[in-house]
Design a protein around this motif. Sequence first.
Motif, PDB file in Angstrom:
ATOM      1  N   ILE A  67      41.973  24.994  52.905  1.00  0.00           N
ATOM      2  CA  ILE A  67      41.499  26.170  53.652  1.00  0.00           C
ATOM      3  C   ILE A  67      41.002  27.250  52.692  1.00  0.00           C
ATOM      4  O   ILE A  67      39.947  27.862  52.910  1.00  0.00           O
ATOM      5  N   VAL A  68      41.748  27.483  51.618  1.00  0.00           N
ATOM      6  CA  VAL A  68      41.323  28.460  50.606  1.00  0.00           C
ATOM      7  C   VAL A  68      39.977  28.054  50.014  1.00  0.00           C
ATOM      8  O   VAL A  68      39.066  28.881  49.861  1.00  0.00           O
ATOM      9  N   SER A  69      39.837  26.777  49.696  1.00  0.00           N
ATOM     10  CA  SER A  69      38.592  26.277  49.116  1.00  0.00           C
ATOM     11  C   SER A  69      37.426  26.409  50.095  1.00  0.00           C
ATOM     12  O   SER A  69      36.314  26.791  49.709  1.00  0.00           O
ATOM     13  N   VAL A 125      41.827  18.039  45.532  1.00  0.00           N
ATOM     14  CA  VAL A 125      42.564  17.517  44.378  1.00  0.00           C
ATOM     15  C   VAL A 125      43.427  18.584  43.703  1.00  0.00           C
ATOM     16  O   VAL A 125      44.648  18.454  43.637  1.00  0.00           O
ATOM     17  N   LEU A 126      42.803  19.630  43.197  1.00  0.00           N
ATOM     18  CA  LEU A 126      43.487  20.577  42.315  1.00  0.00           C
ATOM     19  C   LEU A 126      44.265  21.637  43.091  1.00  0.00           C
ATOM     20  O   LEU A 126      43.678  22.471  43.775  1.00  0.00           O
ATOM     21  N   LEU A 127      45.580  21.610  42.944  1.00  0.00           N
ATOM     22  CA  LEU A 127      46.427  22.585  43.631  1.00  0.00           C
ATOM     23  C   LEU A 127      46.685  23.832  42.789  1.00  0.00           C
ATOM     24  O   LEU A 127      46.997  24.891  43.332  1.00  0.00           O
ATOM     25  N   ARG A 128      46.577  23.708  41.474  1.00  0.00           N
ATOM     26  CA  ARG A 128      46.853  24.855  40.594  1.00  0.00           C
ATOM     27  C   ARG A 128      45.575  25.450  40.025  1.00  0.00           C
ATOM     28  O   ARG A 128      45.280  26.627  40.240  1.00  0.00           O
ATOM     29  N   ASN A 129      44.812  24.655  39.286  1.00  0.00           N
ATOM     30  CA  ASN A 129      43.630  25.212  38.635  1.00  0.00           C
ATOM     31  C   ASN A 129      42.448  25.395  39.579  1.00  0.00           C
ATOM     32  O   ASN A 129      41.516  26.135  39.261  1.00  0.00           O
ATOM     33  N   GLY A 130      42.472  24.765  40.760  1.00  0.00           N
ATOM     34  CA  GLY A 130      41.412  24.995  41.738  1.00  0.00           C
ATOM     35  C   GLY A 130      41.300  26.462  42.126  1.00  0.00           C
ATOM     36  O   GLY A 130      40.231  27.067  42.004  1.00  0.00           O
ATOM     37  N   PRO A 131      42.389  27.083  42.605  1.00  0.00           N
ATOM     38  CA  PRO A 131      42.331  28.515  42.909  1.00  0.00           C
ATOM     39  C   PRO A 131      41.981  29.374  41.694  1.00  0.00           C
ATOM     40  O   PRO A 131      41.337  30.415  41.827  1.00  0.00           O
ATOM     41  N   THR A 132      42.375  28.920  40.511  1.00  0.00           N
ATOM     42  CA  THR A 132      42.030  29.649  39.285  1.00  0.00           C
ATOM     43  C   THR A 132      40.522  29.657  39.074  1.00  0.00           C
ATOM     44  O   THR A 132      39.922  30.702  38.791  1.00  0.00           O
ATOM     45  N   TYR A 133      39.896  28.503  39.212  1.00  0.00           N
ATOM     46  CA  TYR A 133      38.438  28.423  39.076  1.00  0.00           C
ATOM     47  C   TYR A 133      37.748  29.335  40.092  1.00  0.00           C
ATOM     48  O   TYR A 133      36.767  30.016  39.772  1.00  0.00           O
ATOM     49  N   MET A 134      38.245  29.320  41.310  1.00  0.00           N
ATOM     50  CA  MET A 134      37.602  30.108  42.365  1.00  0.00           C
ATOM     51  C   MET A 134      37.719  31.604  42.096  1.00  0.00           C
ATOM     52  O   MET A 134      36.769  32.364  42.316  1.00  0.00           O
ATOM     53  N   LEU A 135      38.873  32.035  41.619  1.00  0.00           N
ATOM     54  CA  LEU A 135      39.040  33.451  41.290  1.00  0.00           C
ATOM     55  C   LEU A 135      38.119  33.865  40.146  1.00  0.00           C
ATOM     56  O   LEU A 135      37.546  34.959  40.160  1.00  0.00           O
ATOM     57  N   TRP A 176      43.827  38.473  36.778  1.00  0.00           N
ATOM     58  CA  TRP A 176      45.052  38.639  35.993  1.00  0.00           C
ATOM     59  C   TRP A 176      46.235  37.890  36.590  1.00  0.00           C
ATOM     60  O   TRP A 176      47.290  37.782  35.951  1.00  0.00           O
ATOM     61  N   ILE A 177      46.073  37.377  37.796  1.00  0.00           N
ATOM     62  CA  ILE A 177      47.150  36.545  38.357  1.00  0.00           C
ATOM     63  C   ILE A 177      46.946  35.069  38.024  1.00  0.00           C
ATOM     64  O   ILE A 177      47.826  34.249  38.287  1.00  0.00           O
ATOM     65  N   THR A 178      45.791  34.726  37.443  1.00  0.00           N
ATOM     66  CA  THR A 178      45.504  33.308  37.191  1.00  0.00           C
ATOM     67  C   THR A 178      46.457  32.638  36.198  1.00  0.00           C
ATOM     68  O   THR A 178      46.721  31.439  36.347  1.00  0.00           O
ATOM     69  N   PRO A 179      46.992  33.344  35.175  1.00  0.00           N
ATOM     70  CA  PRO A 179      47.962  32.659  34.307  1.00  0.00           C
ATOM     71  C   PRO A 179      49.201  32.190  35.054  1.00  0.00           C
ATOM     72  O   PRO A 179      49.877  31.253  34.609  1.00  0.00           O
ATOM     73  N   PHE A 180      49.507  32.822  36.190  1.00  0.00           N
ATOM     74  CA  PHE A 180      50.643  32.391  36.999  1.00  0.00           C
ATOM     75  C   PHE A 180      50.278  31.193  37.878  1.00  0.00           C
ATOM     76  O   PHE A 180      51.138  30.617  38.536  1.00  0.00           O
ATOM     77  N   TYR A 221      34.210  26.857  34.531  1.00  0.00           N
ATOM     78  CA  TYR A 221      34.059  28.231  34.048  1.00  0.00           C
ATOM     79  C   TYR A 221      32.626  28.472  33.573  1.00  0.00           C
ATOM     80  O   TYR A 221      32.002  29.487  33.896  1.00  0.00           O
ATOM     81  N   LEU A 222      32.113  27.530  32.800  1.00  0.00           N
ATOM     82  CA  LEU A 222      30.756  27.677  32.270  1.00  0.00           C
ATOM     83  C   LEU A 222      29.714  27.613  33.380  1.00  0.00           C
ATOM     84  O   LEU A 222      28.790  28.436  33.431  1.00  0.00           O
TER      85      LEU A 222
END
Length: 341
Positions: free
Chosen positions: A106-108, A140-150, A168-172, A291-292
């Motif tokens: 849903i987030v994606s 697929v990605l439960l952790r780094n997926g939201p990180t990429y999107m942010l 700044w919340i992405t390291p968490f 990221y790139l």
Amino acid sequence: MIALVLALILTFLSFYFACLSILDRNKQIVVIAFFIIGSFLLRSTLNVTLNNDYYYYYEFAIFSKPTGFLSYVLNEPYLYTVYSFFSLLIKPKQHVFLAMYWFNFIVSTLFFIWLLLRNDIEIWKKMLLFVLHYFVFGFVLLRNGPTYMLFALYFYYTFRGKRFNWIWITPFMHISSCIILITYFHKWRNYFKMLLVSPVVIIVFYLVIKTFFSSVTAFKSILSKVDIYSKGMPSIGYMHFVFFIFIFSLVVMGFIMYKSKMLHPILVTTVLLYGISFFVNPIVAHRFSPYLLFSLLLFPFEKIRNVKIMLLMNRLSILFFPIFLYSLFLAHKARLLDYYF
């Protein structure tokens, strides 16, 4: 099989047509509704256990109850928090994971709706980002997926002079995002000097904290997760090199067409880090590539003056469908074909 094929076609075509600026708002809303329907059909049809990372997430020690605050913070608490929330509502663990994947989906989906609504981004760029990342982010990605999107949101708004501090919340969420956080300071006068010395600082810092936290159980769990995850990585294949050539071509094209604009500190940083990561390990580079790609394709370059060429590129992006299919199979285990076909 028929349901899966129809859902794939509906999702792809509805995203493409929703990107068209010629649609008025009411028609666009209708097409977006079809995109949501197609996406939900895909999520309902595809078995979550068939994605490449399902069992690696399932076996992570991260889902054990933290022994203290340090244990909680070091274990990238985002995923544990999501897991804990659904654990309060659902049993057993398999159903909890199903709920987590639906939440991530849903987030994606909301992210890609946000992307298609950006009128200042060319259609072919939105389509390329969509076909490359739709399945890996949402399925697929439960952790780094939201990180990429942010970080995609951060790149978009930062390039347009707007502040976006949620990164700044992405390291968490995923500890690897700490490296790309350096771009937040891109306006510093001595930014490039800082960028040059940062690898040494990072290495020294890692060695120090590794020595300091070597006896901390929470830190050991991070190392064990890395070990489990690395064992799950596929072997380096020719497609990693093909993808590198593709990205390298985009970067070269950017320098040819836009010259000095490619020297924006954020673009330089992401290109540099991607290049370094590729020579360290092509698989690591592949995981850094979002990221790139987001920084490069969301940058507000001036539009190509030849309107006919731009229209042609936008129209031809409908031919990205084979890449969309390839991304589906790349994000899932080989037995996906046997399971549905």
